[in-house]
Write a protein that holds these residues in place. Structure first.
Motif, short mmCIF file in Angstrom:
data_model
loop_
_atom_site.label_atom_id
_atom_site.label_comp_id
_atom_site.label_asym_id
_atom_site.label_seq_id
_atom_site.Cartn_x
_atom_site.Cartn_y
_atom_site.Cartn_z
N ASP A 1 0.82 -1.21 0.00
CA ASP A 1 0.00 0.00 0.00
C ASP A 1 0.85 1.26 0.00
N SER B 1 -0.28 6.15 0.68
CA SER B 1 -1.19 5.02 0.48
C SER B 1 -1.65 5.01 -0.97
N LEU C 1 -4.05 -5.26 0.59
CA LEU C 1 -3.02 -4.24 0.73
C LEU C 1 -2.29 -4.43 2.05
#
Length: 676
Positions: free
Chosen positions: A366, A610, A449
């Motif tokens: 991520d 992210s 993720l």
């Protein structure tokens, strides 16, 4: 009375659907017929007990429900019972009945489903010495009472069942002696300028290197998109199995809110979710953090009793006997799985052969853009989980599971002995053990993720543990190579050796063989003067060139599948990155000798970027599975001017009302039946 329903109770005006017994007594506590009937219809549609549906969907909290049940049955209610030594793990928890030592001797019940109906039918015959509690309270009491036995079982069950499959002891005497002798001969030879032992070692390992190269390149040719190519046959909510989700947490306060949000977004009926958050008995940080949040009704806390080794697989072994689901998935604290992952896995399992014991979802990073190291980690994970592992699964080869997003048939996981508490990469070991017991691992094209460590020190600690665990896995499955060969067969044995011993030997030898080969070519020492030397040089050159292709091509294919085009230039740094992996492998080997079972904890919640913000995710549609608002207390409507006002009073106000459970001595809460 028929089918657990009392015909004398008023029916819903919306239709003829009756309010079942496990919900009927709530009519005296501010709930309306319409909403209870709606819950009952939903429970019937998805195939679960009505009270489980109500609690899981947030319609009422478990303590409030079981207090009201105790009132209805005329029994005391307690949340702080102490089990006797006769309590059994996990049988007492599964049965919902526990022998109690305190507050008063007797039995404590935490009934579900038909058990509630039977108790209600015989409530006039219930004598003294019986109390009601919540399933979570009963479970906690049994865990405390049987802590020593549970701790031993979590650590030693595999060792006692089949010792050759356990990483304790870390080495057998023969393995350690052979390793030390080989290392001594190699070092003495190199110190005297003799290259022959190194050449011989390289040639001996060349079948493993060749297999790694061939499988990595072949995997690039197999079509394995990151999303399912064809939609799986949907399974109705009623046919969906109960799904257990286990998350081991240790000092993970920073990511707790993110984890709970991710788990709450899973597109699965809450009443069929069985989420277990496993924490350590001495982890005050997590205990305090969890005490500050209101968990959904489908989540529960499992406190692992103290014990050694302090590892993730030991914590998982504590929780597995409590799993209610036919399917079980493991997530890590920082995970953000695709919301549809459980439904996809349930569908794949439903249409797969019984030989498929595990589905491995795709792991992807991520926080890619935090540092150069997270970029390299993203490339590595993309090549592994989007190309190599799916390719191995298609070829029918054993593969090393990722540490998370492993979906199992619960019965299969128990049948093969669950996790090795002594292996610090329990996932790698479990992948090979599944193969030895005749099971296959299939790819699940659904992403989870993960957060990668952004600084070198944290990365090195994590990778050292991984490499130590890979070496443990090699040691375990080479203790009896003859038996391993018979269990796997020729080609699967070769595949298992490739992904285990090949990974370890290539990581340990990558810089040594690369520097040695470059030196020989640069110095002219590699000039062929005999047929043997020509053969040796041909093998070395072929593996060197093909090995380079096997590094770059899977990474490029994976980035194309993920559409991470901006990372393509970073692929050129992979050889340097693998030098760091080699350093971690040597550190892991050293740790295996000094502290074989030490778990290097990776800190999470430090990401600065992210690829998919939690806030950008589409939340579950309100009311999709949740039909009733949460209630913090139960209050009889006859004492309120309006039913809604009564429902939302605080617990203190409720306790002061006639007919509501009152606190009493010794931790019991005794039902009072006072005339209105």
């Amino acid at each position: 009375m028929s089918d657990g329903l009392d015909d004398s109770v008023p029916q819903s005006t919306a239709g003829s659907f009756q309010v079942p017994v496990p919900l009927r007594f709530l009519l005296d506590h501010g709930f309306g017929v319409e909403e209870l009937a709606a819950t009952a219809r939903l429970a019937d549609r998805i195939g679960v007990s009505a009270e489980i549906c109500l609690i899981a969907s947030g319609g009422i909290e478990a303590p409030a429900y079981y207090r009201a049940l105790a009132l209805h049955l005329g029994l005391p209610f307690t949340r702080w019972a102490i089990a006797t030594d006769e309590a059994r793990f996990p049988e007492s928890i599964e049965a919902g009945i526990m022998p109690c030592a305190m507050p008063l001797p007797g039995l404590v019940l935490a009934p579900r489903g038909q058990a509630i109906t039977k108790l209600a039918a015989h409530r006039q015959r219930l004598g003294t010495g019986v109390a009601i509690t919540t399933p979570a309270s009963l479970q906690s009491a049994v865990l405390r009472a049987r802590a020593a036995a549970i701790s031993r079982r979590a650590s030693y069950a595999l060792l006692e069942w089949r010792s050759s499959l356990c990483s304790e002891p870390a080495w057998t005497g023969a393995q350690l002696g052979a390793f030390c002798l080989g290392l001594l001969v190699l070092m003495l030879s190199l110190s005297r300028g003799l290259a022959t032992p190194l050449v011989a070692l390289g040639l001996a390992a060349s079948p493993l290197f060749l297999a790694m190269v061939v499988t990595r390149l072949a995997a690039c040719l197999l079509p394995n998109p990151i999303e399912p190519g064809l939609p799986s046959t949907p399974i109705s909510d009623r046919d969906l199995p109960i799904y257990t989700v286990i998350v081991a947490l240790f000092q993970e306060r920073r990511v707790l809110a993110k984890l709970l949000a991710s788990l709450s977004r899973l597109d699965y009926p809450p009443a069929k979710l069985d989420v277990k958050l496993v924490i350590e008995a001495d982890d005050r940080q997590m205990q305090e953090a969890l005490a500050e949040v209101a968990l959904p009704g489908f989540m529960e806390i499992v406190v692992a009793p103290p014990g050694f080794p302090r590892t993730k697989p030991r914590a998982l072994n504590v929780a597995l006997p409590l799993a209610r689901g036919d399917l079980t998935v493991i997530y890590d604290a920082e995970d953000d799985p695709d919301p549809g992952q459980l439904r996809l896995a349930a569908s794949r399992f439903a249409h797969a052969s019984a030989a498929i014991g595990c589905l491995q979802a795709r792991l992807t990073i991520d926080n890619t853009h935090d540092t150069w190291l997270t970029r390299m980690f993203t490339i590595e994970y993309a090549a592994l989980f989007d190309v190599f592992n799916p390719g191995l699964a298609d070829m029918g080869s054993p593969l090393l599971l990722g540490g998370t997003s492993n979906h199992f048939r619960t019965g299969t996981l128990r049948a093969i002995g669950a996790w090795d508490a002594w292996n610090v990469t329990e996932d790698a070991d479990l992948g090979i053990r599944l193969a030895r017991f005749g099971y296959r691992v299939a790819d699940l094209p659904s992403s989870t993720l993960e957060e990668a460590p952004g600084d070198l020190a944290a990365w090195m600690k994590q990778r050292t543990r991984w490499m130590k665990g890979f070496i443990q896995t090699v040691i375990v499955h080479s203790r009896d190579p003859g038996r391993t060969f018979r269990e796997l067969g020729l080609w699967r044995f070769y595949g298992a050796m490739t992904v285990t011993a090949g990974t370890v030997v290539s990581a340990l030898g990558f810089p040594i063989f690369t520097v040695f080969l470059a030196w020989r070519w640069a110095s002219g020492a590699d000039t062929a003067s005999s047929l043997w030397q020509a053969f040796e040089r041909t093998i070395s050159a072929t593996l060197f060139v093909a090995g380079g292709a096997a590094i770059y091509l899977p990474a490029a294919v994976a980035l194309a599948r993920r559409r991470l085009w901006r990372l393509l230039p970073w692929v050129l740094l992979l050889p340097a990155y693998y030098c760091l992996v080699s350093i971690a492998a040597w550190r892991g080997l050293w740790e295996l000798i000094r502290t074989p079972f030490h778990w290097n904890k990776t800190d999470h919640g430090l990401a600065r970027t992210s690829r998919r913000s939690i806030g950008s995710e589409t939340p579950r549609e309100p009311g999709h599975h949740h039909v009733l608002e949460n209630r913090s207390a139960l209050v009889p409507p006859q004492n309120s001017a309006h039913p809604d006002e009564a429902r939302h009073r605080t617990g203190e106000q409720a306790a002061a009302q006639p007919g509501i459970v009152q606190p009493a001595l010794f931790g019991f809460e005794r039902s009072r039946h006072e005339p209105s």
